[in-house]
Design an enzyme around this catalytic site. Structure first.
Site, short mmCIF file in Angstrom:
data_model
loop_
_atom_site.label_atom_id
_atom_site.label_comp_id
_atom_site.label_asym_id
_atom_site.label_seq_id
_atom_site.Cartn_x
_atom_site.Cartn_y
_atom_site.Cartn_z
N LYS A 46 0.84 -1.21 0.00
CA LYS A 46 0.00 0.00 0.00
C LYS A 46 0.87 1.25 0.00
O LYS A 46 2.07 1.19 0.30
CB LYS A 46 -0.92 -0.01 1.21
CG LYS A 46 -0.19 0.02 2.55
CD LYS A 46 -1.14 -0.27 3.71
CE LYS A 46 -0.40 -0.26 5.03
NZ LYS A 46 -1.27 -0.72 6.14
N ARG A 143 -11.32 -0.07 14.22
CA ARG A 143 -11.16 0.67 12.96
C ARG A 143 -12.12 0.06 11.95
O ARG A 143 -13.08 0.70 11.56
CB ARG A 143 -9.70 0.61 12.49
CG ARG A 143 -9.42 1.46 11.27
CD ARG A 143 -7.94 1.56 10.95
NE ARG A 143 -7.36 0.31 10.46
CZ ARG A 143 -6.12 0.20 10.02
NH1 ARG A 143 -5.32 1.26 10.01
NH2 ARG A 143 -5.66 -0.96 9.59
N HIS A 172 -6.62 -7.32 12.93
CA HIS A 172 -5.49 -6.39 12.86
C HIS A 172 -5.13 -5.94 14.26
O HIS A 172 -6.02 -5.61 15.04
CB HIS A 172 -5.84 -5.20 11.96
CG HIS A 172 -4.67 -4.34 11.60
ND1 HIS A 172 -3.49 -4.86 11.10
CD2 HIS A 172 -4.48 -3.00 11.67
CE1 HIS A 172 -2.64 -3.86 10.87
NE2 HIS A 172 -3.20 -2.73 11.21
N ARG A 224 0.73 -10.71 7.31
CA ARG A 224 0.73 -9.54 6.42
C ARG A 224 1.88 -8.62 6.81
O ARG A 224 1.85 -8.03 7.89
CB ARG A 224 -0.60 -8.77 6.54
CG ARG A 224 -1.84 -9.60 6.26
CD ARG A 224 -3.09 -8.74 6.30
NE ARG A 224 -3.23 -7.97 7.52
CZ ARG A 224 -3.75 -8.42 8.65
NH1 ARG A 224 -4.21 -9.66 8.73
NH2 ARG A 224 -3.83 -7.65 9.70
N TYR A 269 12.99 30.50 7.30
CA TYR A 269 11.70 31.10 7.68
C TYR A 269 11.52 31.13 9.20
O TYR A 269 11.94 30.20 9.90
CB TYR A 269 10.54 30.27 7.11
CG TYR A 269 10.39 30.34 5.61
CD1 TYR A 269 10.21 31.55 4.95
CD2 TYR A 269 10.41 29.16 4.86
CE1 TYR A 269 10.04 31.58 3.57
CE2 TYR A 269 10.25 29.20 3.48
CZ TYR A 269 10.06 30.41 2.84
OH TYR A 269 9.90 30.44 1.49
N CYS A 316 12.09 24.19 4.49
CA CYS A 316 11.30 24.90 3.48
C CYS A 316 10.69 23.88 2.51
O CYS A 316 10.90 22.68 2.62
CB CYS A 316 12.18 25.87 2.70
SG CYS A 316 13.22 26.93 3.72
N ASP A 318 11.43 23.32 -0.62
CA ASP A 318 12.36 22.73 -1.58
C ASP A 318 13.79 22.62 -1.06
O ASP A 318 14.64 22.08 -1.75
CB ASP A 318 12.39 23.58 -2.85
CG ASP A 318 11.00 24.00 -3.25
OD1 ASP A 318 10.21 23.10 -3.58
OD2 ASP A 318 10.70 25.20 -3.17
C1 PLP Z 1 -0.61 -1.75 6.76
C2 PLP Z 1 -1.26 -2.98 7.20
C3 PLP Z 1 -0.51 -4.15 7.40
C4 PLP Z 1 1.01 -4.18 7.31
O1 PLP Z 1 1.53 -3.64 8.49
P1 PLP Z 1 3.10 -3.55 8.72
O2 PLP Z 1 3.23 -3.00 10.09
O3 PLP Z 1 3.62 -2.60 7.71
O4 PLP Z 1 3.65 -4.90 8.56
C5 PLP Z 1 -1.18 -5.31 7.71
N1 PLP Z 1 -2.52 -5.32 7.83
C6 PLP Z 1 -3.28 -4.23 7.67
C7 PLP Z 1 -4.75 -4.32 7.83
C8 PLP Z 1 -2.67 -3.01 7.37
O5 PLP Z 1 -3.42 -1.92 7.23
#
Ligand code: PLP
Length: 377
Positions: A46, A143, A172, A224, A269, A316, A318
């Protein structure tokens, strides 16, 4: 403008580049496969693969034997398909009803994130064609996901609808705190108990729980992983697992200007920094328009040659400035390591910026040219 699409002959005209080391990625995949044991890796790509470039990273992961990918939203999944990537792709987002037909069209796996989503999928499938889904259970992240007590109804409904394949179930994790992670694991395992034979792929662990709380992997078919693929995990956690992940990205720019200043001269700045001694300031071509956190003002460090120098004054859009001092052997055109070998790690930058390393790399904008090194023969 995306500088990645410019002709290769123009490489080097722009001082700022993110070198992405595909050999480091391959090594990290090997390490994570070992840690995951019987579970397979689902590579999370992602947010442009956490800023590393989703298409090249996806290709490399597949070449490393990673058989499944995950993305945050539908468009990221479509982008993979349009690039010719054919492996199963799990879209982790809560699907909106009007987007379900696109999941079918692009053969993307949808996440069932609520009973309403479950109903919408059941209704859509006769129109849009077969859909593969994973059921998400909210065990404490608050979530997305069905509550544990909602899962049996959803599972039965989905399984009894022609055209829907329930391929997996996921949860998660919210934290690395052992106790809460184990509480979430226990809740997930209770939901799975008795329906394991209906769920080919159970998965919960992310990078940090894979490394820090191995119980989150037991009995699961997938883990994951995103941030660990890119070596963006704090040392405390990798050490707990006894692994040494390599940071995949090295972000560099160049000194574009030098100025000697006297005490009392302010820099950048808002005049957040003023010299107290005679010193020398180097201006570096990179700023928040490239994705550098503004919170590095007066806090971060960069590497030039073998030395670390402090960022002084506001960052800044850039450019930003560092104090190199009158004695430094620093010249216009010198390479400046913002993070990576020769400079701080992305995790160190994120600590200085009061954020996390994922934020630092995924925040890099298209203006940063990605350069891939150590590609396969
Ligand atoms: C981003 C995400 C992951 C991966 O998490 P990492 O900490 O980068 O390994 C796994 N599951 C879900 C639902 C996520 O949003």
């Amino acid at each position: 403008m995306n500088y990645d699409t410019l002709s290769e002959s123009l490489t080097g005209l722009h001082p700022l580049r993110a070198e992405v080391d595909l050999e480091a990625l391959r090594q990290n995949v090997g390490i994570l496969k070992r840690v995951a044991g019987d579970a397979e890796l689902l590579g999370v790509v992602k947010a442009n693969a956490y800023g590393h470039g989703d298409i090249p990273i996806a290709h490399e992961l597949i070449a490393c034997g990673v058989k499944r990918l995950g993305v945050a939203n539908l468009m990221e999944g479509i982008e993979l398909r349009e690039a010719g990537i054919e492996v199963p792709v799990l879209v982790l987002a809560a699907p909106l009803t009007h987007t379900l037909s696109a999941y079918a069209r692009y053969r993307l796996t949808a996440t069932v994130t609520s009973l309403d989503v479950c109903d919408a999928i059941v209704e859509e499938v006769s129109r849009s064609g077969p859909l593969t889904v994973h059921i998400k259970v909210d065990t404490g992240m608050t979530r997305l996901g069905l509550l544990p007590e909602e899962v049996p109804t959803a599972l039965e409904t989905l399984r009894n609808t022609a055209g829907i394949t329930v391929e997996g179930m996921l949860t998660h994790y919210a934290t690395v705190d052992h106790d809460f992670t184990l509480t979430q694991t226990d809740r997930f395992n209770r939901v799975l108990a008795g329906v394991e034979d209906q769920i080919p792929l159970a998965h919960g662990a992310n990078s940090r729980t894979l490394l820090f709380t191995p119980e989150t992997v037991h009995g699961n078919e997938l883990v994951r992983v995103g941030g660990s693929l890119f070596g963006l995990i704090a040392r405390g956690i990798t050490q707990a697992a006894g692994v040494d992940l390599q940071q995949v990205m090295r972000l560099t720019s160049r000194v574009v200007h030098l100025r000697d200043i006297e005490p009392g001269t302010s820099v950048s700045y808002d005049r957040l920094w003023t010299a107290s001694v005679p010193t020398r300031i180097a201006t570096i071509a990179a700023g928040y328009g490239d994705g550098l956190p503004r919170s590095l003002a007066n806090r971060g460090e960069v590497g030039i040659g073998e030395t670390r120098y402090p960022i002084v004054g506001q960052v800044c859009m850039d450019m930003f400035m560092v104090e190199v001092g009158r004695e430094a052997d620093v010249h216009i055109g010198d390479e400046v390591v913002i993070f990576g070998p020769g400079g701080p790690t992305a995790v160190e930058v994120s600590v200085a910026a009061e954020t996390i390393a994922y934020d630092v790399t995924s925040g890099l904008t298209p203006r940063v040219q990605r350069v891939y090194i150590n590609e396969r023969e």
